[in-house]
Design a protein around this motif. Structure first.
Motif, short mmCIF file in Angstrom:
data_model
loop_
_atom_site.label_atom_id
_atom_site.label_comp_id
_atom_site.label_asym_id
_atom_site.label_seq_id
_atom_site.Cartn_x
_atom_site.Cartn_y
_atom_site.Cartn_z
N PHE A 29 -3.60 -11.33 5.96
CA PHE A 29 -2.50 -11.62 5.06
C PHE A 29 -1.15 -10.78 5.21
O PHE A 29 0.09 -10.99 4.53
N LEU A 30 -1.18 -10.19 6.45
CA LEU A 30 -0.01 -9.16 6.92
C LEU A 30 0.77 -9.83 7.84
O LEU A 30 0.30 -10.53 8.68
N PRO A 31 2.19 -9.92 7.89
CA PRO A 31 2.89 -10.31 8.92
C PRO A 31 2.82 -9.71 10.15
O PRO A 31 2.47 -8.40 10.22
N ARG A 32 2.79 -10.53 11.28
CA ARG A 32 2.44 -9.88 12.61
C ARG A 32 3.63 -10.23 13.49
O ARG A 32 4.32 -11.42 13.41
N GLY A 33 3.94 -9.69 14.64
CA GLY A 33 4.87 -10.05 15.56
C GLY A 33 5.28 -8.84 16.35
O GLY A 33 4.62 -7.65 16.24
N ALA A 34 6.40 -9.10 17.28
CA ALA A 34 6.69 -8.12 18.15
C ALA A 34 7.91 -7.03 17.14
O ALA A 34 8.21 -7.58 16.35
N GLY A 35 8.08 -5.89 17.73
CA GLY A 35 8.90 -4.83 16.87
C GLY A 35 8.68 -4.48 15.44
O GLY A 35 7.31 -4.52 15.34
N ILE A 36 9.50 -4.18 14.67
CA ILE A 36 9.07 -3.76 13.48
C ILE A 36 8.87 -5.00 12.57
O ILE A 36 9.71 -5.71 12.38
N VAL A 37 7.75 -5.08 12.19
CA VAL A 37 7.31 -6.10 11.25
C VAL A 37 7.12 -5.70 9.74
O VAL A 37 7.84 -6.56 8.85
N THR A 38 6.71 -4.72 9.35
CA THR A 38 6.82 -4.18 8.15
C THR A 38 8.07 -3.48 7.92
O THR A 38 8.34 -2.44 8.40
N ARG A 39 9.08 -4.20 7.24
CA ARG A 39 10.54 -3.47 7.18
C ARG A 39 10.67 -3.10 5.71
O ARG A 39 11.91 -2.66 5.50
N ARG A 40 9.54 -3.24 4.88
CA ARG A 40 9.92 -2.69 3.41
C ARG A 40 8.64 -2.05 3.02
O ARG A 40 7.23 -2.67 3.33
N PRO A 41 8.47 -1.23 2.34
CA PRO A 41 7.11 -0.53 1.83
C PRO A 41 6.26 -1.62 1.06
O PRO A 41 6.89 -2.32 0.21
N LEU A 42 4.98 -1.68 1.09
CA LEU A 42 4.28 -2.54 0.70
C LEU A 42 3.25 -1.70 -0.20
O LEU A 42 2.36 -1.05 0.50
N ILE A 43 3.33 -2.03 -1.50
CA ILE A 43 2.33 -1.27 -2.30
C ILE A 43 1.14 -2.28 -2.42
O ILE A 43 1.20 -3.15 -3.07
N LEU A 44 0.09 -1.98 -1.80
CA LEU A 44 -1.09 -2.93 -1.89
C LEU A 44 -2.21 -2.21 -3.00
O LEU A 44 -2.61 -1.07 -2.68
N GLN A 45 -2.51 -2.78 -3.88
CA GLN A 45 -3.39 -2.62 -5.03
C GLN A 45 -4.76 -3.52 -5.08
O GLN A 45 -4.52 -4.66 -4.97
N LEU A 46 -5.78 -3.11 -4.28
CA LEU A 46 -6.81 -3.74 -4.13
C LEU A 46 -7.63 -3.40 -5.57
O LEU A 46 -7.95 -2.33 -5.69
N ILE A 47 -8.24 -4.59 -6.25
CA ILE A 47 -8.99 -4.51 -7.24
C ILE A 47 -10.06 -5.22 -7.24
O ILE A 47 -10.13 -6.49 -6.98
N HIS A 48 -11.35 -4.59 -7.49
CA HIS A 48 -12.59 -5.25 -7.41
C HIS A 48 -12.90 -6.28 -8.47
O HIS A 48 -12.85 -6.09 -9.81
N ASP A 49 -13.15 -7.51 -8.20
CA ASP A 49 -13.14 -8.61 -9.12
C ASP A 49 -14.02 -9.43 -8.62
O ASP A 49 -14.37 -9.47 -7.44
N GLN A 50 -14.56 -10.49 -9.52
CA GLN A 50 -15.50 -11.56 -8.90
C GLN A 50 -14.81 -12.48 -8.26
O GLN A 50 -15.69 -13.32 -7.39
#
Length: 782
Positions: free
Chosen positions: A58-79
């Motif tokens: 689900f994350l962008p990929r590629g050459a150079g800088i791909v993550t150009r903004r902080p990503l606050i990733l909240q993982l929540i256990h759910d059914q």
């Protein structure tokens, strides 16, 4: 998922909700929340680690800088399995390819498509049965070379952004480093060490263990023997680039990772403490414990912020943009407060606005009256030589062709009126200085009206216009006071010396001078024909009332010059310091020699000849009038120094104060009160932000109050921690006696502190710090 810590169901979601609330406010209102920030160089494997947690690409990929903004990733256990962005709240994403596309679109929306970066975060929630409750911040990878249209200082920008997150004391640092590179040169560990030199907040992650050269391994690093960290290292094996391009299933990759660690001779003995599942569980445990440790201080911090905001919010409670009556009432309150502030500033009856740095208001006006104004009058120095010259001319002109036997009183009156006229300028200057001070007081007292710029400008204009009108009246009145003094010269004043006493004093002064004769007035070293203050001592001078001679030395044996009074019209004398110059000036004045003023050399020959006349009778008359002028001017100056401040107070200060109290509000009512009370754009924005901040802090405190902090603190201070790696003691068959439930425990509806206690740090001499004890996870069969 049976091992899952139950306490996390209370703590991590609580922080997630607080974080979401503050994210809506923008970056400048961020809070130091307990969180985990992921840092590492480009291609270190950060994205693969996060995707392995979720089990989805689900994350962008590629050459150079791909993550150009902080990503606050909240993982929540759910059914169920789905994702949601905070900026698109309510919209569910079940296709994770769409999640990747939305991350790219949202990044380009803020940073553009030129590989620029931005510190504004993207908030993403992922619900899944395959994740543990966990929150991480994925930060841009460290880079050194600009790509595309990136600025030349891209490295500095990324570094500053990373430091903005990881310098906070409540932030845990997940430093991701590829194992096939030198650990000592790891960008992630180097940056983490700058802000966490003891390694207390840093968790090391080694990726690409399967890509190390044959015959090498990372065993010493994973056993925390090389570059030790308080929280240790965890190794993982991610998918390779070929696997990613071929869309290899992440579940299959996790099985391959498990097989790699269990079969590798260097990692086999620690396989249960390596791999992505263990990393996820360990981060969940450490973040949960970290939240538990910091939650009380976080609550206190929010409480302090709420208290400080309540004072600001109180200013807005009476403001309603569409209520004209409330606006009018508020305007009256503001004007009344302004009137009180003006009164306090002038009268000095309150300490609310007292400045400890400088004089202001009434204190400065008082200094103007008693220090500055008298000093201006004192600085009206009389040029003694010029004064006597004027008196001599006045006496001669009055006598005309006759030889006067008596001192003419008209000469005295002419000279004294000229001196009285000189008092007009400092008197009017006093008015201007008071006007200036009143203006400063008014502007100071309107600083609190920045919210309403039109009201502030109108009020200042009205008051300062009135000050100007009163100043003109005061100047006119003071000018009349000077005219009063000129209109009648009161020679019968009880303090006036009178002609008889002046003549006696003049005769006495001349007699003393005759008695002195050539007696020495002063001796000392001086330099001749040089600039003042040069310090060379060429000759020893002897000054008497009729003579000035100088010698080679202080023995006064060999004379250097003749009688200067007779032989020299002008002579430059130099001294070593200013004090000596003044002392010699006073001595020369006693001898009847005065300092030359600029321009005196341009006097015509006839004037110089007139000055050289030494008629004893004329000299006595000059001395008499000089004494009369001095006596009368002392009386006049005393009167002026007393009456001018009184006139200024009556005509200006008191009148302005009375105008503000009685007429200011009436003058403001001539304007549209609704327009006067229109907020400035900046004030309106500040009001909205303050109210929003106030509500967010209240919500955050309400969210935190759902957690029983007392129970958590009791858990921290309970029995001495037990090494989790040690075997548990055998349980007794007899059940323990029942205990009354504590407040906040599960028995009364609270949340029981089921979070394992962390083991305290211990020092080991000569070795690496002790690795935190890890939960015993049953080995899975190969």
């Amino acid at each position: 998922m049976a091992w899952t810590n139950q306490g996390m169901h209370a703590l991590i979601p609580v922080i997630n909700r607080v974080q979401d609330a503050f994210t809506h406010l923008g970056r400048k209102y961020t809070l130091d929340l307990p969180q985990i920030a992921v840092v590492g160089g480009q291609s270190a494997g950060k994205s693969s680690v996060l995707e392995n947690f979720v089990g989805k690409d689900f994350l962008p990929r590629g050459a150079g800088i791909v993550t150009r903004r902080p990503l606050i990733l909240q993982l929540i256990h759910d059914q169920s399995e789905w994702a949601e962005f905070l900026h698109k709240k309510g919209q569910r994403y079940v296709d994770f390819d769409e999640v990747r596309q939305e991350i790219e679109n949202e990044t380009d929306r803020v940073t553009g498509s030129n590989k620029g970066i931005s510190p504004d975060p993207i908030n993403l929630r992922v619900y899944s049965p395959n994740v543990l409750n966990l929150t991480l911040i994925d930060l841009p990878g460290l880079t050194k070379v600009p790509v595309g249209d990136q600025p030349a200082d891209i490295e500095t920008q990324i570094r500053s952004m990373l430091l903005e997150f990881i310098t906070k004391d409540n932030c845990l640092i997940l430093a991701v480093t590829p194992a096939n590179s030198d650990l000592a040169t790891s960008d992630a560990l180097k940056l983490a060490k700058e802000v966490d030199p003891q390694g207390l907040r840093t968790i090391g992650v080694l990726t690409k263990l399967d890509l190390m050269d044959e015959g090498t391994d990372a065993r010493d690093i994973l056993e925390n023997k090389l570059l030790p960290l308080r929280r240790g290292y965890i190794g993982v094996v991610n998918r390779g680039q070929k696997d990613i391009m071929g869309r290899k299933d992440i579940r299959a990759a996790l099985d391959a990772e498990r097989k790699f660690f269990c079969s590798h001779p260097s990692y086999r003995h620690m396989a249960d403490r390596l791999g992505t599942p263990y990393l996820q569980k360990m981060l969940n445990l450490q973040l949960t414990n970290h939240i538990r440790d910091t939650l009380p201080s976080l609550r206190d911090s929010l409480q302090r912020r709420l208290y400080s905001l309540e004072k600001d919010v109180a200013e807005f409670k009476d403001y309603h943009p569409d209520d004209v009556q409330r606006k009018t009432k508020l305007m009256m309150q503001i004007v009344n407060a302004f009137t009180a502030d003006i009164d306090r500033s002038i009268e000095g009856s309150s300490a609310r606005l007292v400045s400890t740095d400088e004089l202001s208001g009434g204190a400065r006006i008082n200094r103007l009256f008693h220090d500055n104004f008298p000093e201006e009058i004192r600085k009206m120095e009389i040029d003694e030589k010029e004064m006597r010259r004027e008196i001599q001319f006045a006496i001669r002109n009055i006598h005309g062709i006759r030889s006067g036997l008596f001192t003419p009183d008209m000469a005295f009156e002419a000279i004294v009126k000229k001196q009285i006229c000189r008092l007009r300028e400092p008197s009017l200057k006093c008015v201007d200085l008071v006007v200036q001070e009143l203006g400063m007081v008014v502007r100071k007292c309107t600083e609190s009206m920045e919210r309403y710029p039109l009201l502030r400008d109108s009020l200042e204009t009205i008051v300062l216009t009135n000050v100007g009108e009163r100043a003109n009246e005061a100047k006119h009145q003071i000018g009349m006071l000077i005219d009063f003094q000129l209109a009648y010269i009161n020679t019968n004043h009880e303090d006036f010396i009178g002609f008889r006493n002046a003549e006696a004093k003049a005769t006495q002064g001349l007699s003393v001078k005759n008695i002195i004769g050539n007696q020495v007035i002063r001796k000392g070293w001086l330099s001749v024909n040089v600039s003042l203050f040069r310090g060379s001592r060429d000759s020893f001078f002897v000054l008497s009332s009729e003579n000035l001679s100088w010698y080679k030395d202080d023995q006064e044996k060999e004379k250097n010059g003749k009688n200067i009074f007779k032989d020299s019209k002008q002579l430059e004398l130099g001294c070593t310091c200013a004090e000596e110059v003044e002392a010699w000036k006073a001595s020369f004045a006693r001898a009847g020699v005065y300092e030359d003023k600029p321009g005196s050399a341009d006097a015509d020959a006839s004037s110089e000849a007139d000055e050289l006349v030494t008629d004893p009778l004329l000299e006595r008359q000059v001395e008499t009038i000089r004494n009369l002028v001095d006596s009368y001017m002392n009386i006049t100056k005393k009167n002026i120094k007393d009456i001018v401040p009184k006139a200024v107070m009556h005509m200006m200060v008191l009148q302005v104060g009375s105008f503000i109290k009685e007429n200011l509000l009436m003058e403001l009512y001539k304007f549209d009160s609704n327009a006067l009370m229109q907020e400035s754009e900046l004030a309106e924005k500040k009001r909205e932000e303050t109210l929003r901040m106030y509500n967010v802090v209240k919500d955050a405190l309400r969210i935190i109050s759902e957690v029983n902090i007392n129970a958590i603190c009791d858990a921290q201070q309970g029995p001495s921690p037990v090494n989790r790696a040690a075997p548990a003691p055998p349980r007794s068959s007899a059940p323990p006696p029942p205990k009354a439930p504590r407040p906040g425990s599960a028995a009364d509806g609270g949340i029981a502190p089921l979070i394992p206690l962390r083991r305290p740090a211990s020092s080991q001499s000569g070795g690496a710090p002790e690795i935190p004890a890890r939960p015993q996870i049953p080995r899975r069969p190969l």
